[in-house]
Write a protein that holds these residues in place. Structure first.
Motif, PDB file in Angstrom:
ATOM      1  N   ALA A  43       0.820  -1.216   0.000  1.00  0.00           N
ATOM      2  CA  ALA A  43       0.000   0.000   0.000  1.00  0.00           C
ATOM      3  C   ALA A  43       0.857   1.270   0.000  1.00  0.00           C
ATOM      4  CB  ALA A  43      -0.930   0.000   1.213  1.00  0.00           C
ATOM      5  N   PHE A  44       2.148   1.118   0.025  1.00  0.00           N
ATOM      6  CA  PHE A  44       3.056   2.267   0.118  1.00  0.00           C
ATOM      7  C   PHE A  44       2.802   3.281  -1.003  1.00  0.00           C
ATOM      8  CE2 PHE A  44       7.237   4.159  -1.035  1.00  0.00           C
ATOM      9  CZ  PHE A  44       7.433   4.891   0.130  1.00  0.00           C
ATOM     10  N   ASP A  45       2.728   4.544  -0.609  1.00  0.00           N
ATOM     11  CA  ASP A  45       2.605   5.620  -1.583  1.00  0.00           C
ATOM     12  C   ASP A  45       3.620   6.711  -1.283  1.00  0.00           C
ATOM     13  OD1 ASP A  45       1.416   6.704   0.685  1.00  0.00           O
ATOM     14  OD2 ASP A  45      -0.581   6.847  -0.178  1.00  0.00           O
ATOM     15  N   LEU A  46       3.878   7.533  -2.272  1.00  0.00           N
ATOM     16  CA  LEU A  46       4.839   8.630  -2.130  1.00  0.00           C
ATOM     17  C   LEU A  46       4.607   9.616  -3.258  1.00  0.00           C
ATOM     18  CD1 LEU A  46       8.374   7.594  -3.446  1.00  0.00           C
ATOM     19  CD2 LEU A  46       6.237   6.459  -4.114  1.00  0.00           C
ATOM     20  N   LYS A  47       5.118  10.824  -3.090  1.00  0.00           N
ATOM     21  CA  LYS A  47       5.045  11.805  -4.172  1.00  0.00           C
ATOM     22  C   LYS A  47       6.183  11.544  -5.152  1.00  0.00           C
ATOM     23  CE  LYS A  47       2.427  15.501  -1.994  1.00  0.00           C
ATOM     24  NZ  LYS A  47       2.385  16.939  -1.614  1.00  0.00           N
ATOM     25  N   ASP A  48       5.830  11.436  -6.436  1.00  0.00           N
ATOM     26  CA  ASP A  48       6.867  11.237  -7.435  1.00  0.00           C
ATOM     27  C   ASP A  48       7.643  12.541  -7.629  1.00  0.00           C
ATOM     28  OD1 ASP A  48       5.325  12.858  -9.113  1.00  0.00           O
ATOM     29  OD2 ASP A  48       4.588  11.196 -10.335  1.00  0.00           O
ATOM     30  N   GLU A  49       8.609  12.535  -8.519  1.00  0.00           N
ATOM     31  CA  GLU A  49       9.479  13.700  -8.670  1.00  0.00           C
ATOM     32  C   GLU A  49       8.739  14.912  -9.217  1.00  0.00           C
ATOM     33  OE1 GLU A  49      11.238  12.166 -12.995  1.00  0.00           O
ATOM     34  OE2 GLU A  49      12.546  12.335 -11.253  1.00  0.00           O
ATOM     35  N   HIS A  50       7.483  14.706  -9.633  1.00  0.00           N
ATOM     36  CA  HIS A  50       6.679  15.821 -10.137  1.00  0.00           C
ATOM     37  C   HIS A  50       5.639  16.279  -9.116  1.00  0.00           C
ATOM     38  CE1 HIS A  50       8.501  14.811 -13.997  1.00  0.00           C
ATOM     39  NE2 HIS A  50       8.187  13.554 -13.732  1.00  0.00           N
ATOM     40  N   GLY A  51       5.688  15.685  -7.916  1.00  0.00           N
ATOM     41  CA  GLY A  51       4.793  16.111  -6.843  1.00  0.00           C
ATOM     42  C   GLY A  51       3.438  15.433  -6.834  1.00  0.00           C
ATOM     43  N   ILE A  52       3.255  14.410  -7.671  1.00  0.00           N
ATOM     44  CA  ILE A  52       1.983  13.689  -7.707  1.00  0.00           C
ATOM     45  C   ILE A  52       2.069  12.489  -6.767  1.00  0.00           C
ATOM     46  CG2 ILE A  52       0.294  12.497  -9.149  1.00  0.00           C
ATOM     47  CD1 ILE A  52       0.647  15.415  -9.916  1.00  0.00           C
ATOM     48  N   LEU A  53       1.074  12.349  -5.880  1.00  0.00           N
ATOM     49  CA  LEU A  53       1.038  11.211  -4.960  1.00  0.00           C
ATOM     50  C   LEU A  53       0.661   9.955  -5.741  1.00  0.00           C
ATOM     51  CD1 LEU A  53       1.263  10.304  -1.977  1.00  0.00           C
ATOM     52  CD2 LEU A  53      -1.212  10.670  -1.791  1.00  0.00           C
ATOM     53  N   ILE A  54       1.571   8.982  -5.776  1.00  0.00           N
ATOM     54  CA  ILE A  54       1.342   7.743  -6.520  1.00  0.00           C
ATOM     55  C   ILE A  54       1.448   6.543  -5.590  1.00  0.00           C
ATOM     56  CG2 ILE A  54       2.271   8.775  -8.642  1.00  0.00           C
ATOM     57  CD1 ILE A  54       4.798   6.981  -8.188  1.00  0.00           C
ATOM     58  N   HIS A  55       0.842   5.458  -6.004  1.00  0.00           N
ATOM     59  CA  HIS A  55       0.955   4.181  -5.291  1.00  0.00           C
ATOM     60  C   HIS A  55       2.046   3.370  -5.985  1.00  0.00           C
ATOM     61  CE1 HIS A  55      -3.475   4.442  -3.734  1.00  0.00           C
ATOM     62  NE2 HIS A  55      -2.744   5.508  -3.451  1.00  0.00           N
ATOM     63  N   GLN A  56       3.123   3.118  -5.272  1.00  0.00           N
ATOM     64  CA  GLN A  56       4.301   2.484  -5.869  1.00  0.00           C
ATOM     65  C   GLN A  56       3.986   1.109  -6.450  1.00  0.00           C
ATOM     66  OE1 GLN A  56       7.366   4.071  -5.954  1.00  0.00           O
ATOM     67  NE2 GLN A  56       8.141   2.418  -7.229  1.00  0.00           N
ATOM     68  N   TYR A  57       3.087   0.381  -5.775  1.00  0.00           N
ATOM     69  CA  TYR A  57       2.801  -1.000  -6.170  1.00  0.00           C
ATOM     70  C   TYR A  57       1.369  -1.155  -6.687  1.00  0.00           C
ATOM     71  CZ  TYR A  57       6.954  -1.456  -3.253  1.00  0.00           C
ATOM     72  OH  TYR A  57       8.202  -1.303  -2.696  1.00  0.00           O
ATOM     73  N   GLY A  58       0.920  -0.193  -7.456  1.00  0.00           N
ATOM     74  CA  GLY A  58      -0.408  -0.276  -8.041  1.00  0.00           C
ATOM     75  C   GLY A  58      -1.488   0.256  -7.112  1.00  0.00           C
ATOM     76  N   PRO A  59      -2.687   0.492  -7.651  1.00  0.00           N
ATOM     77  CA  PRO A  59      -3.737   1.174  -6.890  1.00  0.00           C
ATOM     78  C   PRO A  59      -4.233   0.378  -5.691  1.00  0.00           C
ATOM     79  CG  PRO A  59      -4.621   0.242  -8.916  1.00  0.00           C
ATOM     80  CD  PRO A  59      -3.136   0.089  -8.988  1.00  0.00           C
ATOM     81  N   HIS A  60      -4.352   1.051  -4.571  1.00  0.00           N
ATOM     82  CA  HIS A  60      -4.937   0.476  -3.364  1.00  0.00           C
ATOM     83  C   HIS A  60      -6.097   1.368  -2.936  1.00  0.00           C
ATOM     84  CE1 HIS A  60      -1.348  -1.960  -3.407  1.00  0.00           C
ATOM     85  NE2 HIS A  60      -1.836  -2.682  -2.422  1.00  0.00           N
ATOM     86  N   ILE A  61      -7.304   0.873  -3.144  1.00  0.00           N
ATOM     87  CA  ILE A  61      -8.509   1.657  -2.864  1.00  0.00           C
ATOM     88  C   ILE A  61      -9.196   1.045  -1.656  1.00  0.00           C
ATOM     89  CG2 ILE A  61     -10.755   2.348  -3.756  1.00  0.00           C
ATOM     90  CD1 ILE A  61      -8.424   1.576  -6.412  1.00  0.00           C
ATOM     91  N   PHE A  62      -9.328   1.831  -0.609  1.00  0.00           N
ATOM     92  CA  PHE A  62      -9.879   1.271   0.629  1.00  0.00           C
ATOM     93  C   PHE A  62     -11.404   1.263   0.588  1.00  0.00           C
ATOM     94  CE2 PHE A  62     -11.336   1.073   4.966  1.00  0.00           C
ATOM     95  CZ  PHE A  62     -10.582   0.019   5.443  1.00  0.00           C
TER      96      PHE A  62
END
Length: 368
Positions: A43-62
């Motif tokens: 579920a790990f997410d982070l802001k990419d180098e362009h400032g967009i919050l992305i899910h590193q390992y594909g979408p996780h929708i709660f």
């Protein structure tokens, strides 16, 4: 369970982090280790180098129907209300998915009402007295044409197997609707962590009784001088036993992230499935999921693979037989608790993992 025990938790995803917090809250000293360099698991997410919050390992929708689990996680995050929508591309056109009345009307140029849609499904379905496989589930529900347009090739890509080779539960997760509801999930609670999953996990693990060691192999810890009264293991159960009976089959994923600097939006909804085209299964655009405002956008394509980190236990009878060999060993362990998708070889949603972890903690605390 005696007070102030030293507990090792292997894995800092949902299962491990929830167990860690609950055990720390009642006074136990907890060490959480993870082989990755971050907590939050897949579920790990982070802001990419362009400032967009992305899910590193594909979408996780709660999503969950459990008020208990939603309220539990609400202690560690605020929420952004979000209802996930998916489209499936057939012959170059997008249709609502899961299949609903609008899908039928648009695909076949019809004008069905709710009863008309129900009659349509009844007319085209291929009844199965025994529903054993995913193919049985879909043919029994929507018939062959819709099966071939939306399910057959997607399943082959996702699992590397024909739907006739997979247990019924895989396809049973996807509903068919006679109304025009185009939400992917119908759960009571649907939301995303307002500041992201990584922040939620930081809050979960922020306790004076919890120590976290990342980029750490659990067997290195076991072989160290530290002693533990109990172990909570959330990794692959076959790895715990050094693959004594052989490797359990898992399906993996490869992610291709892309940033589009010159456009605000890439697609109309959060996820678009491509059942019949390309090697990837779907494209997700993260701004739909997070509500983030930006003049550019980031997407991810998912490529299922046979090799790589284990993501999905493959639901086949022979795999279940192999898992049960490992479970016999696990059930004999007095100082080890196995919990989570990989440790229990089960396809859990995120809320189900939280529930399983809370139940596991209750059983640990019951021990004398």
């Amino acid at each position: 369970m005696e007070s102030m025990q030293n507990i090792l938790i292997v894995g800092a995803g949902f299962a491990g982090s929830v167990c860690a917090r609950e055990l720390a809250e009642v006074g136990h000293k907890v060490l959480v280790v993870d082989r990755r360099d971050h907590s939050a698991g897949n579920a790990f997410d982070l802001k990419d180098e362009h400032g967009i919050l992305i899910h590193q390992y594909g979408p996780h929708i709660f999503h969950t129907n459990s008020e208990r689990i939603f309220n539990y996680l609400s202690k560690y995050t605020e929420w952004y209300q979000y209802e996930h929508r998916v489209r499936g591309v057939v012959d170059g056109k997008e249709y609502p998915f899961p299949i609903n009345r609008d899908t039928l009307n648009q695909l076949y140029s019809l004008d069905l009402d709710e009863k008309g849609a129900a009659d349509f499904f009844e007319k085209v379905r291929e009844p199965r007295e025994l529903v054993k496989t995913s193919e049985d589930v879909v043919l029994n529900s929507v018939g062959r044409d819709l099966y071939e347009k939306f399910f057959l090739n997607y399943t082959k890509k996702q699992w590397g197997l024909d739907p006739s080779q997979l247990k019924a539960g895989v396809a049973a997760r996807i509903p068919t609707r006679t109304n025009t509801n185009d939400r992917y999930f119908t759960d009571t609670f649907q939301a995303m962590p307002l500041h992201g999953y990584a922040v939620m996990f930081e809050n979960l693990l922020n306790h004076p009784n919890i120590e976290v060691q990342l980029s750490t192999e659990f067997k290195d810890v076991l072989n160290s001088s530290r002693e533990f009264d109990h172990i909570v293991y959330t990794g692959p159960i076959d790895a715990f036993y050094d693959f004594k009976f052989g490797h359990l089959p898992y399906r993996s994923l490869r992610f291709e992230h892309e940033h589009l600097a010159d456009q605000e939006w890439y697609q109309s909804v959060g996820t678009v499935n491509y059942p019949n085209d390309f090697e990837f299964t779907r494209i997700t655009e993260f701004k739909h999921l997070t509500g983030q405002q930006a003049t550019s956008t980031s997407i991810v394509r998912e490529y299922p693979t046979a090799e790589g980190d284990p993501y999905y236990p493959i639901p086949r009878d022979e795999n279940e037989i192999l898992f049960k060999k490992y479970k016999v060993l696990a059930d004999q362990e007095e100082r080890v608790t196995f919990v989570g998708r990989l440790a229990e070889y089960r396809y859990y949603n995120m809320d189900q993992v939280v529930g399983a972890a809370l139940n596991a903690v209750d059983k640990i605390l019951e021990r004398k």
